[in-house]
Design a protein around this motif. Sequence first.
Motif, PDB file in Angstrom:
ATOM      1  N   THR A   1      -4.659 -27.267   2.143  1.00  0.00           N
ATOM      2  CA  THR A   1      -3.933 -26.152   2.400  1.00  0.00           C
ATOM      3  C   THR A   1      -3.805 -24.853   1.428  1.00  0.00           C
ATOM      4  N   GLU A   2      -3.296 -25.463   0.446  1.00  0.00           N
ATOM      5  CA  GLU A   2      -2.564 -24.820  -0.836  1.00  0.00           C
ATOM      6  C   GLU A   2      -3.816 -23.490  -0.748  1.00  0.00           C
ATOM      7  N   LYS A   3      -5.058 -23.988  -1.008  1.00  0.00           N
ATOM      8  CA  LYS A   3      -5.736 -22.779  -1.422  1.00  0.00           C
ATOM      9  C   LYS A   3      -6.041 -21.791  -0.154  1.00  0.00           C
ATOM     10  N   TYR A   4      -5.638 -22.806   1.135  1.00  0.00           N
ATOM     11  CA  TYR A   4      -5.842 -22.016   2.012  1.00  0.00           C
ATOM     12  C   TYR A   4      -4.698 -20.455   2.188  1.00  0.00           C
ATOM     13  N   ILE A   5      -3.557 -20.854   2.083  1.00  0.00           N
ATOM     14  CA  ILE A   5      -2.185 -19.866   1.435  1.00  0.00           C
ATOM     15  C   ILE A   5      -2.778 -19.308   0.482  1.00  0.00           C
ATOM     16  N   GLY A   6      -3.211 -19.718   0.047  1.00  0.00           N
ATOM     17  CA  GLY A   6      -3.429 -18.554  -1.611  1.00  0.00           C
ATOM     18  C   GLY A   6      -4.352 -17.539  -0.664  1.00  0.00           C
ATOM     19  N   ILE A   7      -5.587 -17.787  -0.257  1.00  0.00           N
ATOM     20  CA  ILE A   7      -6.578 -17.421   0.797  1.00  0.00           C
ATOM     21  C   ILE A   7      -5.547 -15.810   1.183  1.00  0.00           C
ATOM     22  N   VAL A   8      -4.932 -16.173   2.381  1.00  0.00           N
ATOM     23  CA  VAL A   8      -4.439 -15.707   3.413  1.00  0.00           C
ATOM     24  C   VAL A   8      -3.142 -13.969   2.660  1.00  0.00           C
ATOM     25  N   THR A   9      -2.518 -15.382   1.871  1.00  0.00           N
ATOM     26  CA  THR A   9      -1.886 -14.134   0.458  1.00  0.00           C
ATOM     27  C   THR A   9      -2.737 -12.860   0.197  1.00  0.00           C
ATOM     28  N   HIS A  10      -3.893 -13.375  -0.441  1.00  0.00           N
ATOM     29  CA  HIS A  10      -4.610 -12.550  -1.002  1.00  0.00           C
ATOM     30  C   HIS A  10      -5.330 -11.594  -0.536  1.00  0.00           C
ATOM     31  N   LEU A  11      -5.166 -12.103   1.020  1.00  0.00           N
ATOM     32  CA  LEU A  11      -5.754 -11.245   2.382  1.00  0.00           C
ATOM     33  C   LEU A  11      -4.951 -10.279   2.287  1.00  0.00           C
ATOM     34  N   ARG A  12      -3.583 -10.309   2.213  1.00  0.00           N
ATOM     35  CA  ARG A  12      -2.614  -9.695   3.349  1.00  0.00           C
ATOM     36  C   ARG A  12      -2.648  -8.280   2.010  1.00  0.00           C
ATOM     37  N   LYS A  13      -2.821  -8.612   0.803  1.00  0.00           N
ATOM     38  CA  LYS A  13      -2.589  -6.899  -0.365  1.00  0.00           C
ATOM     39  C   LYS A  13      -3.740  -7.050  -0.073  1.00  0.00           C
ATOM     40  N   LEU A  14      -5.044  -7.414  -0.089  1.00  0.00           N
ATOM     41  CA  LEU A  14      -6.119  -6.997   0.052  1.00  0.00           C
ATOM     42  C   LEU A  14      -5.798  -5.002   1.738  1.00  0.00           C
ATOM     43  N   GLU A  15      -5.888  -5.816   2.092  1.00  0.00           N
ATOM     44  CA  GLU A  15      -4.560  -5.173   3.571  1.00  0.00           C
ATOM     45  C   GLU A  15      -4.153  -4.053   3.413  1.00  0.00           C
ATOM     46  N   ARG A  16      -2.883  -4.186   2.732  1.00  0.00           N
ATOM     47  CA  ARG A  16      -1.747  -3.570   2.134  1.00  0.00           C
ATOM     48  C   ARG A  16      -2.758  -1.972   1.118  1.00  0.00           C
ATOM     49  N   GLN A  17      -3.092  -2.701   0.567  1.00  0.00           N
ATOM     50  CA  GLN A  17      -4.493  -1.877  -0.839  1.00  0.00           C
ATOM     51  C   GLN A  17      -5.593  -1.120   0.069  1.00  0.00           C
ATOM     52  N   TYR A  18      -6.320  -1.577   1.074  1.00  0.00           N
ATOM     53  CA  TYR A  18      -6.958  -0.465   2.012  1.00  0.00           C
ATOM     54  C   TYR A  18      -6.426   0.470   2.761  1.00  0.00           C
ATOM     55  N   GLN A  19      -4.821   0.158   2.764  1.00  0.00           N
ATOM     56  CA  GLN A  19      -4.209   1.730   3.439  1.00  0.00           C
ATOM     57  C   GLN A  19      -4.073   2.602   1.785  1.00  0.00           C
ATOM     58  N   GLU A  20      -4.089   1.954   1.248  1.00  0.00           N
ATOM     59  CA  GLU A  20      -3.368   2.687  -0.221  1.00  0.00           C
ATOM     60  C   GLU A  20      -4.581   2.035  -1.452  1.00  0.00           C
ATOM     61  N   PRO A  21      -6.125   2.399  -1.892  1.00  0.00           N
ATOM     62  CA  PRO A  21      -6.276   1.833  -2.715  1.00  0.00           C
ATOM     63  C   PRO A  21      -5.776   1.984  -4.167  1.00  0.00           C
ATOM     64  N   TYR A  22      -5.515   3.289  -5.248  1.00  0.00           N
ATOM     65  CA  TYR A  22      -4.636   3.237  -5.660  1.00  0.00           C
ATOM     66  C   TYR A  22      -3.804   4.429  -5.504  1.00  0.00           C
ATOM     67  N   PHE A  23      -2.945   4.769  -6.268  1.00  0.00           N
ATOM     68  CA  PHE A  23      -1.698   5.802  -7.069  1.00  0.00           C
ATOM     69  C   PHE A  23      -1.570   6.547  -7.870  1.00  0.00           C
ATOM     70  N   ALA A  24      -2.262   6.264  -8.670  1.00  0.00           N
ATOM     71  CA  ALA A  24      -2.414   6.694 -10.216  1.00  0.00           C
ATOM     72  C   ALA A  24      -3.733   6.739 -10.995  1.00  0.00           C
ATOM     73  N   GLY A  25      -4.658   7.405 -11.611  1.00  0.00           N
ATOM     74  CA  GLY A  25      -5.489   7.860 -12.361  1.00  0.00           C
ATOM     75  C   GLY A  25      -5.060   8.025 -14.205  1.00  0.00           C
ATOM     76  N   LEU A  26      -6.341   8.075 -15.095  1.00  0.00           N
ATOM     77  CA  LEU A  26      -6.040   8.430 -15.741  1.00  0.00           C
ATOM     78  C   LEU A  26      -7.456   8.852 -16.783  1.00  0.00           C
ATOM     79  N   ASP A  27      -7.991   9.535 -17.757  1.00  0.00           N
ATOM     80  CA  ASP A  27      -8.867   9.820 -18.097  1.00  0.00           C
ATOM     81  C   ASP A  27      -8.443   9.629 -20.019  1.00  0.00           C
ATOM     82  N   TYR A  28      -9.489   9.426 -21.099  1.00  0.00           N
ATOM     83  CA  TYR A  28      -9.255   8.992 -22.253  1.00  0.00           C
ATOM     84  C   TYR A  28      -9.840   8.845 -23.224  1.00  0.00           C
TER      85      TYR A  28
END
Length: 695
Positions: A73-100
């Motif tokens: 159950t703990e692993k399942y909750i962790g998977i679902v939590t990560h999935l929600r974060k990925l769903e948010r990131q799918y809408q905004e993959p990244y917000f900044a970048g840099l070259d160095y």
Amino acid sequence: MDLNEKINGVTDSEIEYAEMTRRAIRACMDAETAASGKRKNLILEQRRYFSDYFSELKDDEKRDLLSFEAMDTEKYIGIVTHLRKLERQYQEPYFAGLDYYYKDEPEEKNRLYISLQTLRDPETDEILTFDWRAPVCSLYYESEPGEAYFDTPAGRQDVDLVEKRRYRFNKGELVKVSRISMPSDDEILSEALWRSAGEHMRIIVESLQKEQHKIVRDHIEGVTVISGCAGSGKTSVALHKAAYILYGFRNRMKDEGLAIISPNDYFSEYISTVLPDLGEDNIRPYLQEDLLSEVIDDIGEMHYMTRIQEAELAGEFGLESAAEEPSEAEAMAICRRLKSSETFRKLLLDYVDHLGNSIFAARQMPLTEEMEGTVTKEELERLFYSTFQDVPLLKRTESIRDDLCRRYGIRKETNKEYILAALNSMMRGVSAPELYRRMYTDEAFLAQCGVDITPLSFFRDMFEDACAIGVLHLILAAPTLPGVFYLICDEAQDLSAIFLELLRRRFPGTNMLFVGDSDQAVFGNTGDFVNRIRGIIPRRPFKRYVLNTNYRSTSQIVDYSAKILGKEEGMIRSVRSGEEPVYMTLSREASDETLAETITRICDSAVNSGMESIAFITRTRTQADRLAKACGFKGNTGGKLRKYFLPVYLAKGLEFDAVAVYGENEPFYKTEEGSLVLYTACTRALHRLILLRLE
């Protein structure tokens, strides 16, 4: 160069990388979705098996099955939590970048992208986006193009920073790329701040100012205080620091977590929605009352007023007092003010010192009920005040009992119980509540301390009384309580001296961050809260940061709010302009229908302006309830607009696109206390402030 590249800086290569990143996110989402389905089916199978064969299973088999299910159950909750974060990131993959370039590798250019969490290509394991808290990402927040460096666990890394970029996505589509020098560039900051309140706390990570980012990444040792004006990003910085600590110190934290003390339930709920968007959701927000309950949990049932109940009874915030007689309300206000003071805290600690020399009145004691053998008064005094002086006072009789039983070979349980009961009968009290009550009648102590305790005696069931009992319990009984790796206290200007003492005793080795603004002290705690904290929690190092720029509200709202406190226009800096505050007039005798029409008109205007939230802030809970009822009577015509009807003391720490202050011209707001309350109400607004005057 096509028109899109010319106007918005979006090149074909940038589009290609964005699309590749979204494909990787989608692949990760698909994998997590499949994994969650398999894990869910496994849990259901385990439950069916447990139910079908319950009567045939041995106890150890049952325990094993329940243990396996808990882990799955703990692993399942962790998977679902990560999935929600990925769903948010799918809408905004990244917000900044840099070259160095690294100084020792000048031929190889490094390009990275920054997001709310690290993303790896599921096929190659290559890092596609870096978590904003990664050491290298400090280049984006703290450095300008040119020679720069960032610190890592392996040491300092010197680089040549070539370029920093800000990315803007709209529902997953890359729409704008900005080359910037500092993340505080007006274009970037204004764009972020003009978004709705629902996003405001989350997206500050994208536009953290250099001064704010320094606090986020600064050393965590000791006590840190952030003081600043309303809207200066104090709470946002505190939450980002919490997320940064969870990321950077996860290997040191073990089973200890982070705790945030918030001012009210509304704010706790607000935090619970913000933290997952920062990349973390395992921070516990709780109220002062929650912390107190945790401390006194093993004492037994106790009844005491909450801070809000006290305020309502005392008639604070200009409330109509709930007390039966005016004299009762006045007595409550006096008693509360005194028990929140430094004088009361010192009185309690002096009482602890007094108990250390007087709590145990020894007398000669038989070793058994059959009067077989005795222990002299002098021997018991030596044991209590010398031999076991390092044992907490309320646990010393148990230590003496064990010592006597060992020395005299006493093994019979009834004799052990007799000895402990006899020793406890020599104590002036055996619990913190009992000893606290005795403080008010201990003539020797009262004569010694020289304090008139009469005003403190009016009420004995206040929140401050319970805090005092909690302090006594922590000092005298030293209960075992779970540790906290880091503690954050918001609205620190409202923390009384006795509650700060409770924090000090409850978290003796914990590093702490306090956030507050003296201009928003609405619970009667006057004075310099920074020095109050410094004096009560003497932990070193002690660091203070001052934030004087309001990033929340428009300059028009900021200037109006500053005038309430008698400050000149421009004393509090704002970074953007907007509309002037608007006055509206209502009859004091307005019907519910008239109120509903006014509320609807205000809400419709907010919706037409693209706003997503509005708060109608009142002086009293009764007023808030009446406005809410009127809104319900007319129907929720605001569409997608989120409406809140709150007394000002429940709006602390929150922010809304628009705020309507009900009864702005009431006499209470002309008083010194009332001006702080009105200032707090007005500074909840991001874009629009409406002042409803009653005539």
